[in-house]
Design an enzyme around this catalytic site. Structure first.
Site, PDB file in Angstrom:
ATOM      1  N   SER A 191       0.843  -1.195   0.000  1.00 35.55           N
ATOM      2  CA  SER A 191       0.000   0.000   0.000  1.00 35.55           C
ATOM      3  C   SER A 191       0.875   1.241   0.000  1.00 35.55           C
ATOM      4  O   SER A 191       1.697   1.426   0.903  1.00 35.55           O
ATOM      5  CB  SER A 191      -0.909   0.013   1.230  1.00 35.55           C
TER       6      SER A 191
ATOM      7  N   HIS B 177      -1.333  -1.324  -4.201  1.00 37.53           N
ATOM      8  CA  HIS B 177      -2.603  -0.995  -3.545  1.00 37.53           C
ATOM      9  C   HIS B 177      -2.677   0.515  -3.337  1.00 37.53           C
ATOM     10  O   HIS B 177      -1.781   1.123  -2.749  1.00 37.53           O
ATOM     11  CB  HIS B 177      -2.697  -1.712  -2.195  1.00 37.53           C
TER      12      HIS B 177
ATOM     13  N   ASP C 221      -4.880   3.544  -1.804  1.00 39.41           N
ATOM     14  CA  ASP C 221      -5.951   3.936  -0.877  1.00 39.41           C
ATOM     15  C   ASP C 221      -6.464   5.322  -1.256  1.00 39.41           C
ATOM     16  O   ASP C 221      -5.749   6.319  -1.120  1.00 39.41           O
ATOM     17  CB  ASP C 221      -5.427   3.947   0.558  1.00 39.41           C
TER      18      ASP C 221
ATOM     19  N   MET D 170      -8.909   8.277  -0.469  1.00 38.20           N
ATOM     20  CA  MET D 170      -9.681   8.827   0.653  1.00 38.20           C
ATOM     21  C   MET D 170     -10.116  10.253   0.323  1.00 38.20           C
ATOM     22  O   MET D 170      -9.350  11.022  -0.255  1.00 38.20           O
ATOM     23  CB  MET D 170      -8.842   8.831   1.932  1.00 38.20           C
TER      24      MET D 170
ATOM     25  N   HIS E 214      -8.692   1.087  -3.706  1.00 40.41           N
ATOM     26  CA  HIS E 214      -9.619   0.932  -2.585  1.00 40.41           C
ATOM     27  C   HIS E 214     -10.281   2.286  -2.343  1.00 40.41           C
ATOM     28  O   HIS E 214      -9.656   3.216  -1.840  1.00 40.41           O
ATOM     29  CB  HIS E 214      -8.832   0.454  -1.364  1.00 40.41           C
TER      30      HIS E 214
ATOM     31  N   MET F 171     -12.271   4.613  -0.462  1.00 46.85           N
ATOM     32  CA  MET F 171     -12.844   5.000   0.832  1.00 46.85           C
ATOM     33  C   MET F 171     -13.425   6.403   0.672  1.00 46.85           C
ATOM     34  O   MET F 171     -12.907   7.393   1.204  1.00 46.85           O
ATOM     35  CB  MET F 171     -11.774   4.945   1.926  1.00 46.85           C
TER      36      MET F 171
ATOM     37  N   MET G 190     -11.210  -5.478   6.323  1.00 45.81           N
ATOM     38  CA  MET G 190     -10.489  -4.397   6.990  1.00 45.81           C
ATOM     39  C   MET G 190     -10.116  -4.858   8.400  1.00 45.81           C
ATOM     40  O   MET G 190     -10.987  -5.083   9.242  1.00 45.81           O
ATOM     41  CB  MET G 190     -11.345  -3.138   7.056  1.00 45.81           C
TER      42      MET G 190
ATOM     43  N   GLY H 104      -8.994   4.596   7.146  1.00 46.49           N
ATOM     44  CA  GLY H 104      -8.703   6.013   7.189  1.00 46.49           C
ATOM     45  C   GLY H 104      -7.306   6.407   7.596  1.00 46.49           C
ATOM     46  O   GLY H 104      -6.863   7.517   7.308  1.00 46.49           O
ATOM     47  N   PHE H 105      -6.556   5.509   8.243  1.00 45.94           N
ATOM     48  CA  PHE H 105      -5.203   5.837   8.714  1.00 45.94           C
ATOM     49  C   PHE H 105      -4.271   4.645   8.517  1.00 45.94           C
ATOM     50  O   PHE H 105      -4.674   3.495   8.702  1.00 45.94           O
ATOM     51  CB  PHE H 105      -5.206   6.193  10.207  1.00 45.94           C
ATOM     52  N   GLY H 106      -3.024   4.931   8.180  1.00 45.95           N
ATOM     53  CA  GLY H 106      -2.013   3.900   8.156  1.00 45.95           C
ATOM     54  C   GLY H 106      -1.411   3.711   9.535  1.00 45.95           C
ATOM     55  O   GLY H 106      -1.546   4.561  10.421  1.00 45.95           O
ATOM     56  N   GLY H 107      -0.744   2.577   9.736  1.00 48.10           N
ATOM     57  CA  GLY H 107       0.002   2.353  10.958  1.00 48.10           C
ATOM     58  C   GLY H 107      -0.798   1.889  12.158  1.00 48.10           C
ATOM     59  O   GLY H 107      -0.285   1.891  13.276  1.00 48.10           O
TER      60      GLY H 107
ATOM     61  N   ASP I 219      -6.375  -5.949   4.906  1.00 46.63           N
ATOM     62  CA  ASP I 219      -5.708  -4.652   4.911  1.00 46.63           C
ATOM     63  C   ASP I 219      -5.716  -4.075   6.326  1.00 46.63           C
ATOM     64  O   ASP I 219      -6.781  -3.836   6.893  1.00 46.63           O
ATOM     65  CB  ASP I 219      -6.443  -3.705   3.952  1.00 46.63           C
ATOM     66  N   GLY I 220      -4.503  -3.864   6.871  1.00 46.42           N
ATOM     67  CA  GLY I 220      -4.396  -3.167   8.139  1.00 46.42           C
ATOM     68  C   GLY I 220      -3.593  -3.912   9.187  1.00 46.42           C
ATOM     69  O   GLY I 220      -3.995  -4.985   9.625  1.00 46.42           O
ATOM     70  N   GLY I 221      -2.458  -3.392   9.538  1.00 47.46           N
ATOM     71  CA  GLY I 221      -1.689  -3.938  10.651  1.00 47.46           C
ATOM     72  C   GLY I 221      -0.970  -5.242  10.380  1.00 47.46           C
ATOM     73  O   GLY I 221      -0.507  -5.897  11.322  1.00 47.46           O
TER      74      GLY I 221
ATOM     75  N   GLY J 160       1.589  -1.810   4.267  1.00 50.03           N
ATOM     76  CA  GLY J 160       2.076  -0.452   4.057  1.00 50.03           C
ATOM     77  C   GLY J 160       3.291  -0.126   4.887  1.00 50.03           C
ATOM     78  O   GLY J 160       4.427  -0.194   4.420  1.00 50.03           O
TER      79      GLY J 160
END
Length: 219
Positions: free
Chosen positions: A9, A34, A36, A38, A67, A69, A138, A143-146, A176-178, A198
């Site tokens: 990402s 990927h 994102d 937003m 993606h 959003m 998800m 809405g946020f990375g990290g 997607d995420g973490g 990401g």
């Protein structure tokens, strides 16, 4: 399904040097890029739109995984696909007629995906599972990375994998995420096919080496 797709990402990439950073993950064996998208309304942050996606398309031959959003994604499907998106994933919360939107994406020539937010049950997608190309689980709030991986997401991956096997559906399961080096194997074993990563790639000093490390874990 045997597909093991690494989709870095670019949300946390260095946008002042984006073409080179994309080249680094390509050299490391990335399968998709990927993106994102937003709009500051559906989620708090703002990233980029079709014009930037078109520029990204010029810098890589890898499939672009968009993606969305955003609010009312139906209004921009054609623009993103014309800009070069190979996959379009939307959030069902922002479409009135989910089946119609997914069908429209496919008619426009892209693969159609739908995202499942942490508080959204898999059962809400029952009627579109036969036609969708990808389900995006998800594993953080969008809405946020990290952000930290939400452990309950594993149950959704397992449920979707069982539904796919039992009914011989063809959709990919994307997460997607973490995702990091400590949990990627667990996500793989749960049934994930496409891994959106990401921070754990782009925040490393050697982006190519980080990509290779994840690619090896998925092989």
């Amino acid at each position: 399904m045997k597909n093991k797709i690494l989709a870095p990402s670019i949300l946390t990439a260095d946008f002042s040097n984006l073409a080179q950073q994309i080249r680094c993950v390509e050299l490391g064996g990335a399968d998709w890029i990927h993106c994102d998208i937003m709009d500051g309304q559906f989620v708090p942050n703002i990233t980029f739109g079709p014009i930037v996606l078109k520029a990204i398309r010029k810098s890589t031959k890898l499939p672009l995984d968009a993606h969305l959003m955003i609010k009312t994604p139906d209004n921009l499907l054609e623009e993103f696909i014309n800009a070069g998106a190979d996959y379009i994933t939307i959030h069902q919360e922002e479409v009135v007629h989910l089946h119609r939107t997914l069908t429209r994406i496919k008619e426009l020539g892209a693969k159609a995906g739908v995202a499942v937010n942490p508080a959204t049950p898999v059962s809400s997608l029952k009627e579109v599972l036969p036609i969708v190309d990808m389900i995006l689980v998800m594993s953080v709030n969008p809405g946020f990375g990290g952000q930290k991986f939400i452990e309950g997401s594993l149950n959704k991956i397992i449920e979707l994998d069982k539904l796919r096997t039992d009914s011989n559906y063809k959709y990919l399961i994307q997460v997607d995420g973490g995702i990091d080096l400590n949990n990627v194997k667990t996500v793989l074993e749960a049934g994930c096919n496409s891994f959106v990563i990401g921070n754990s790639i782009f925040k490393n000093d050697n982006i190519t080496a980080s990509t290779v490390e994840f690619k090896n874990l998925l092989s």
